[in-house]
Design a protein around this motif. Structure first.
Motif, PDB file in Angstrom:
ATOM      1  N   LEU A 187       0.825  -1.207   0.000  1.00  0.00           N
ATOM      2  CA  LEU A 187       0.000   0.000   0.000  1.00  0.00           C
ATOM      3  C   LEU A 187       0.862   1.262   0.000  1.00  0.00           C
ATOM      4  N   ASP A 188       2.011   1.192   0.658  1.00  0.00           N
ATOM      5  CA  ASP A 188       2.938   2.319   0.630  1.00  0.00           C
ATOM      6  C   ASP A 188       3.443   2.546  -0.794  1.00  0.00           C
ATOM      7  N   ARG A 189       3.654   1.467  -1.518  1.00  0.00           N
ATOM      8  CA  ARG A 189       4.054   1.581  -2.926  1.00  0.00           C
ATOM      9  C   ARG A 189       2.949   2.238  -3.749  1.00  0.00           C
ATOM     10  N   LEU A 190       1.702   1.890  -3.474  1.00  0.00           N
ATOM     11  CA  LEU A 190       0.587   2.507  -4.199  1.00  0.00           C
ATOM     12  C   LEU A 190       0.544   4.014  -3.958  1.00  0.00           C
ATOM     13  N   LEU A 191       0.811   4.431  -2.732  1.00  0.00           N
ATOM     14  CA  LEU A 191       0.833   5.862  -2.436  1.00  0.00           C
ATOM     15  C   LEU A 191       1.913   6.572  -3.242  1.00  0.00           C
ATOM     16  N   ALA A 192       3.067   5.939  -3.362  1.00  0.00           N
ATOM     17  CA  ALA A 192       4.166   6.540  -4.116  1.00  0.00           C
ATOM     18  C   ALA A 192       3.827   6.609  -5.602  1.00  0.00           C
ATOM     19  N   ILE A 193       3.243   5.551  -6.133  1.00  0.00           N
ATOM     20  CA  ILE A 193       2.903   5.516  -7.558  1.00  0.00           C
ATOM     21  C   ILE A 193       1.790   6.510  -7.870  1.00  0.00           C
ATOM     22  N   GLU A 254     -14.470   3.850 -14.066  1.00  0.00           N
ATOM     23  CA  GLU A 254     -13.668   5.051 -13.810  1.00  0.00           C
ATOM     24  C   GLU A 254     -14.534   6.165 -13.231  1.00  0.00           C
ATOM     25  N   GLN A 255     -15.756   6.289 -13.727  1.00  0.00           N
ATOM     26  CA  GLN A 255     -16.662   7.321 -13.218  1.00  0.00           C
ATOM     27  C   GLN A 255     -17.077   7.051 -11.781  1.00  0.00           C
ATOM     28  N   ALA A 256     -17.130   5.786 -11.409  1.00  0.00           N
ATOM     29  CA  ALA A 256     -17.550   5.419 -10.050  1.00  0.00           C
ATOM     30  C   ALA A 256     -16.411   5.530  -9.026  1.00  0.00           C
ATOM     31  N   ALA A 257     -15.185   5.655  -9.517  1.00  0.00           N
ATOM     32  CA  ALA A 257     -14.023   5.638  -8.623  1.00  0.00           C
ATOM     33  C   ALA A 257     -13.705   7.019  -8.062  1.00  0.00           C
ATOM     34  N   VAL A 258     -12.989   7.027  -6.944  1.00  0.00           N
ATOM     35  CA  VAL A 258     -12.453   8.274  -6.392  1.00  0.00           C
ATOM     36  C   VAL A 258     -10.967   8.332  -6.726  1.00  0.00           C
ATOM     37  N   PHE A 259     -10.476   9.546  -6.978  1.00  0.00           N
ATOM     38  CA  PHE A 259      -9.080   9.756  -7.326  1.00  0.00           C
ATOM     39  C   PHE A 259      -8.477  10.813  -6.405  1.00  0.00           C
ATOM     40  N   GLY A 260      -7.199  11.057  -6.557  1.00  0.00           N
ATOM     41  CA  GLY A 260      -6.553  12.141  -5.834  1.00  0.00           C
ATOM     42  C   GLY A 260      -6.615  11.989  -4.321  1.00  0.00           C
ATOM     43  N   ASP A 261      -6.973  13.068  -3.649  1.00  0.00           N
ATOM     44  CA  ASP A 261      -6.981  13.082  -2.187  1.00  0.00           C
ATOM     45  C   ASP A 261      -7.902  12.016  -1.602  1.00  0.00           C
ATOM     46  N   GLU A 262      -9.059  11.810  -2.234  1.00  0.00           N
ATOM     47  CA  GLU A 262      -9.998  10.804  -1.708  1.00  0.00           C
ATOM     48  C   GLU A 262      -9.403   9.405  -1.792  1.00  0.00           C
ATOM     49  N   ALA A 263      -8.720   9.125  -2.880  1.00  0.00           N
ATOM     50  CA  ALA A 263      -8.093   7.807  -3.029  1.00  0.00           C
ATOM     51  C   ALA A 263      -6.976   7.635  -2.003  1.00  0.00           C
ATOM     52  N   LEU A 267      -6.546   4.810   0.938  1.00  0.00           N
ATOM     53  CA  LEU A 267      -5.351   3.980   1.082  1.00  0.00           C
ATOM     54  C   LEU A 267      -4.788   4.079   2.503  1.00  0.00           C
ATOM     55  N   LEU A 268      -4.748   5.286   3.050  1.00  0.00           N
ATOM     56  CA  LEU A 268      -4.229   5.480   4.410  1.00  0.00           C
ATOM     57  C   LEU A 268      -5.112   4.792   5.447  1.00  0.00           C
ATOM     58  N   LEU A 269      -6.426   4.817   5.215  1.00  0.00           N
ATOM     59  CA  LEU A 269      -7.346   4.137   6.129  1.00  0.00           C
ATOM     60  C   LEU A 269      -7.100   2.634   6.130  1.00  0.00           C
ATOM     61  N   VAL A 270      -6.955   2.057   4.948  1.00  0.00           N
ATOM     62  CA  VAL A 270      -6.712   0.614   4.852  1.00  0.00           C
ATOM     63  C   VAL A 270      -5.354   0.271   5.471  1.00  0.00           C
ATOM     64  N   MET A 271      -4.366   1.124   5.272  1.00  0.00           N
ATOM     65  CA  MET A 271      -3.059   0.885   5.892  1.00  0.00           C
ATOM     66  C   MET A 271      -3.165   0.852   7.410  1.00  0.00           C
ATOM     67  N   LYS A 272      -3.966   1.767   7.974  1.00  0.00           N
ATOM     68  CA  LYS A 272      -4.147   1.790   9.421  1.00  0.00           C
ATOM     69  C   LYS A 272      -4.764   0.481   9.900  1.00  0.00           C
ATOM     70  N   GLU A 273      -5.705  -0.030   9.143  1.00  0.00           N
ATOM     71  CA  GLU A 273      -6.356  -1.272   9.543  1.00  0.00           C
ATOM     72  C   GLU A 273      -5.392  -2.460   9.474  1.00  0.00           C
ATOM     73  N   PHE A 274      -4.514  -2.482   8.451  1.00  0.00           N
ATOM     74  CA  PHE A 274      -3.505  -3.548   8.397  1.00  0.00           C
ATOM     75  C   PHE A 274      -2.502  -3.381   9.527  1.00  0.00           C
ATOM     76  N   ARG A 275      -2.178  -2.139   9.848  1.00  0.00           N
ATOM     77  CA  ARG A 275      -1.242  -1.895  10.943  1.00  0.00           C
ATOM     78  C   ARG A 275      -1.837  -2.413  12.259  1.00  0.00           C
ATOM     79  N   ASP A 276      -3.151  -2.221  12.428  1.00  0.00           N
ATOM     80  CA  ASP A 276      -3.810  -2.690  13.649  1.00  0.00           C
ATOM     81  C   ASP A 276      -3.818  -4.208  13.731  1.00  0.00           C
ATOM     82  N   LEU A 277      -3.877  -4.853  12.554  1.00  0.00           N
ATOM     83  CA  LEU A 277      -3.840  -6.304  12.555  1.00  0.00           C
ATOM     84  C   LEU A 277      -2.503  -6.811  13.113  1.00  0.00           C
TER      85      LEU A 277
END
Length: 283
Positions: A187-193, A254-263, A267-277
């Motif tokens: 997920l950190d790689r996704l943030l960089a990309i 593509e129209q249904a997806a969120v991009f930019g800050d929302e995306a 990603l950060l929310l999901v990372m937090k959940e994996f970190r909690d695991l």
């Protein structure tokens, strides 16, 4: 790569290099005419990459080959493929995933939708290892080669003049192999990309209904081909009607997806959940 296949690949590359010299073209000029990346031309000519049928056809057209010479280079490619079959150990198989890598490598515009597994060009080495290893007949050697090739081909993400658009369902981010630590790195790689000017990364969040129930992932390469991915194989189609249908479907996701800050927030929310695991969950 077996010795016979390696020799055949070098033979094909040398012939194409000679034809380019006869045409008075540089590698960069040929790449531009053919609509492929300059590294693709270089790797094909030096025998480090086997071109797909489509890439070979584009190079032949850009070189202005007559039918006889074009047929000759097609036969050289067929000899490479035949050598690949003879080099293959009995009962063995190249892990699924190599076709999409090759097609993406030759495209200027890549659009990929995935509903279970991350797109090939976004996978970390460890994530890709799990993907290739999931093939029931894959050997450790085959998996290692496939992972290495995939990571090398991801360089297209950084090449100017290319555009890549990836749309994922949120389920992709939550379908994980290995350990939470592996997914945190992924997920950190996704943030960089996501921050690259050549890439757009979108996620269809679970709170939004999908426009079409997804049955499989697919990747559009320019407007010429679509790679349809299943559990055990990949199918490449250049049929104009089918490609147009997948383009329309991609546009709806593509129209249904969120991009930019929302995306990024997702990603950060999901990372937090994996970190909690943490280490509480083991594979």
């Amino acid at each position: 790569m077996g010795s016979e296949r390696r020799d055949r690949t070098k033979e094909l590359g040398a012939r194409l290099r000679g034809l380019r010299a006869e045409a008075g073209l540089t590698g960069a000029a040929l790449a531009q005419r053919a609509g492929v990346g300059q590294p693709t031309v270089s790797k094909v000519e030096t025998g480090r990459m086997v071109p797909s049928v489509d890439v070979l056809a584009r190079l032949s057209h850009a070189l202005g080959l007559d039918e006889s010479t074009a047929g000759e280079v097609r036969e050289l490619l067929a000899a490479v493929e035949a050598a690949s079959d003879s080099d293959q150990p009995a009962g063995g198989a190249t892990p699924a995933g190599t076709t999409v890598d090759e097609e993406v490598r030759s495209a200027q515009l890549v659009r990929s939708f995935q509903c279970v597994v991350l797109p090939a060009m976004l996978q970390s080495a460890e994530y890709a290892r799990h993907v290739f290893a999931s093939a029931p007949t894959a050997t450790a050697e085959e998996v290692g080669r496939a992972v290495g090739a995939r990571v090398e081909r991801q360089s297209v993400l950084y090449e100017p003049g290319r555009e890549s658009v990836f749309v994922l369902t949120e389920g992709v981010l939550r379908t994980w192999p290995g350990t939470p630590a592996l997914m945190l790195a992924q997920l950190d790689r996704l943030l960089a990309i996501e921050s690259l000017s050549t890439v757009r990364l979108g996620v269809v969040p679970w709170r939004r209904p999908v426009p079409v129930l997804p049955r499989h992932g697919f990747t559009l390469c320019d407007q010429r081909a679509v790679v349809v991915e299943t559990f055990g194989s990949e199918r490449v189609s250049g049929d104009a009607v089918e490609v147009a249908s997948y383009e329309e479907t991609f546009g709806r996701f593509e129209q249904a997806a969120v991009f930019g800050d929302e995306a990024r927030e997702l990603l950060l929310l999901v990372m937090k959940e994996f970190r909690d695991l943490g280490d509480a969950v083991t594979p």
